[in-house]
Design an enzyme around this catalytic site. Structure first.
Site, PDB file in Angstrom:
ATOM      1  CG  ASP A 106       8.036 -22.425 -11.356  1.00  0.00           C
ATOM      2  OD1 ASP A 106       7.837 -23.139 -10.540  1.00  0.00           O
ATOM      3  OD2 ASP A 106       7.194 -22.520 -12.385  1.00  0.00           O
TER       4      ASP A 106
ATOM      5  CG  HIS B 222      10.218 -25.359  -1.569  1.00  0.00           C
ATOM      6  ND1 HIS B 222      10.100 -24.671  -2.561  1.00  0.00           N
ATOM      7  CD2 HIS B 222       9.240 -26.071  -1.085  1.00  0.00           C
ATOM      8  CE1 HIS B 222       9.055 -25.128  -3.019  1.00  0.00           C
ATOM      9  NE2 HIS B 222       8.552 -25.921  -2.099  1.00  0.00           N
TER      10      HIS B 222
ATOM     11  CG  LEU C  18      18.549  -4.938  -4.091  1.00  0.00           C
ATOM     12  CD1 LEU C  18      19.158  -5.710  -5.184  1.00  0.00           C
ATOM     13  CD2 LEU C  18      18.135  -6.234  -3.362  1.00  0.00           C
TER      14      LEU C  18
HETATM   15  C1  FPP Z   1       7.991 -22.720  -6.947  1.00  0.00           C
HETATM   16  O1  FPP Z   1       8.734 -23.981  -7.225  1.00  0.00           O
HETATM   17  C2  FPP Z   1       8.621 -22.275  -5.577  1.00  0.00           C
HETATM   18  C3  FPP Z   1       7.997 -21.855  -4.469  1.00  0.00           C
HETATM   19  C4  FPP Z   1       6.242 -22.040  -4.407  1.00  0.00           C
HETATM   20  C5  FPP Z   1       8.605 -21.281  -3.057  1.00  0.00           C
HETATM   21  C6  FPP Z   1       9.621 -20.508  -3.481  1.00  0.00           C
HETATM   22  C7  FPP Z   1      10.382 -20.078  -2.238  1.00  0.00           C
HETATM   23  C8  FPP Z   1      11.866 -20.158  -1.997  1.00  0.00           C
HETATM   24  C9  FPP Z   1      12.475 -19.959  -3.169  1.00  0.00           C
HETATM   25  C10 FPP Z   1      12.366 -19.468  -0.818  1.00  0.00           C
HETATM   26  C11 FPP Z   1      12.095 -17.945  -0.499  1.00  0.00           C
HETATM   27  C12 FPP Z   1      12.675 -17.768   0.923  1.00  0.00           C
HETATM   28  C13 FPP Z   1      11.686 -17.257   1.679  1.00  0.00           C
HETATM   29  C14 FPP Z   1      12.741 -16.733   2.837  1.00  0.00           C
HETATM   30  C15 FPP Z   1      10.279 -17.000   1.937  1.00  0.00           C
HETATM   31  P1  FPP Z   1       7.857 -24.872  -7.118  1.00  0.00           P
HETATM   32  O2  FPP Z   1       7.617 -25.827  -5.982  1.00  0.00           O
HETATM   33  O3  FPP Z   1       6.510 -24.593  -7.658  1.00  0.00           O
HETATM   34  O4  FPP Z   1       8.533 -26.011  -8.215  1.00  0.00           O
HETATM   35  P2  FPP Z   1       7.841 -27.123  -9.156  1.00  0.00           P
HETATM   36  O5  FPP Z   1       7.272 -26.259 -10.144  1.00  0.00           O
HETATM   37  O6  FPP Z   1       9.162 -27.754  -9.878  1.00  0.00           O
HETATM   38  O7  FPP Z   1       7.154 -28.002  -8.440  1.00  0.00           O
END
Ligand code: FPP
Length: 249
Positions: free
Chosen positions: A25, A42, A136
């Site tokens: 997050d 992201h 893993l």
């Molecule tokens: C939450 O942060 C994150 C997500 C909803 C997306 C997470 C995805 C990745 C880290 C990449 C994953 C990789 C693949 C290959 C699928 P947020 O957007 O809710 O952050 P905020 O709370 O600060 O708005």
């Protein structure tokens, strides 16, 4: 004059959590702090994921389940959803080769009927390429929701009972676990030993509600793109300090 230096605590290699699950997050806030569009958060989150996966694999962690997209995330702006859905494609080209070299196996959980074809294809290719790897397991939770997972398991079990293949009296916790999406994982490591959530939020948000019954929880204010191998070590050191009693004394 001399200073007494505190010996730095290290990860106990004999007490490494077998299964770590992460709620990644804070990508959006990370980008906002840098006056960049959310999607770049992201992208940076994907880099962090690569580093953490390799570190976890070197430590001997068996399974890393990561919450990449929840069933609730569809309510985000269309462009952001589109971007996140494209990440697995980029992930396959840029990151999977290194993971494959590190003997990492890719798996996926979630309801995949709503995912775009290119996303599914990229995941299938990653699964296929790494299916014989014995290191893993990197388990992506994509369009995953814990309550929906349990609801689906109940439907499947009810059908088994209707078809007279199962007696209600014979339903055990192990049987329920067999009908959850984590039945794709090695039997001994289906439930996470440690769940990490970044960015200061202190809740599980429908992530692995059944499987987390006895998990140790670790919350950190660090935003996911800033989370690296040192932070993973800190989380495991904290886990090492906990006494897991599973309801015993
Ligand atoms: C939450 O942060 C994150 C997500 C909803 C997306 C997470 C995805 C990745 C880290 C990449 C994953 C990789 C693949 C290959 C699928 P947020 O957007 O809710 O952050 P905020 O709370 O600060 O708005």
């Amino acid at each position: 004059m001399f200073k007494l230096r505190r010996r730095q605590e290290e990860v106990r290699m004999d007490k490494i959590p077998h299964h770590i699950a992460i709620i990644m997050d804070g990508n959006g806030r990370w980008a906002k702090k840098r006056m960049k569009p959310r999607v770049l958060g992201h992208k940076a989150g994907m880099d962090a994921l690569q580093d953490v996966t390799i570190s976890a694999s070197k430590l001997g962690v068996r399974v890393l389940t990561v919450y990449a997209f929840s069933t609730e995330n569809w309510s985000r702006p269309k462009e952001e959803v589109k971007f996140i859905m494209h990440l697995p494609v980029e992930f396959f080209d840029k990151y999977v080769p290194e993971l494959h070299k590190n003997n990492v196996r890719i798996q996926v959980i979630g309801e995949h009927n709503r995912l775009p074809k290119e996303t599914l294809d990229a995941l299938e290719r990653a699964k296929e390429l790494t299916k014989h790897n014995s290191g893993l397991v990197l388990n992506f939770a994509l369009n995953y929701g814990g309550r929906a997972e349990i609801t689906n398991a109940v439907k499947l079990i009810a059908q088994e009972v209707l078809d007279a293949r199962l007696n209600p009296g014979d339903i055990t916790e192990d049987i329920i676990s067999d009908y959850l999406m984590t039945n794709n994982l090695p039997y001994l490591y289906r439930d996470p030993d440690l769940i990490i959530r970044t960015s200061g939020e202190i809740r599980l948000s429908n992530f692995l509600p059944w499987q987390s019954a006895y998990s140790e929880l670790y919350f950190t204010k660090t935003l996911w793109p800033d989370f690296g191998s040192e932070d993973l070590h800190q989380a495991i050191i904290e886990y090492n300090r906990r006494q897991r009693r599973f309801g015993g004394i």
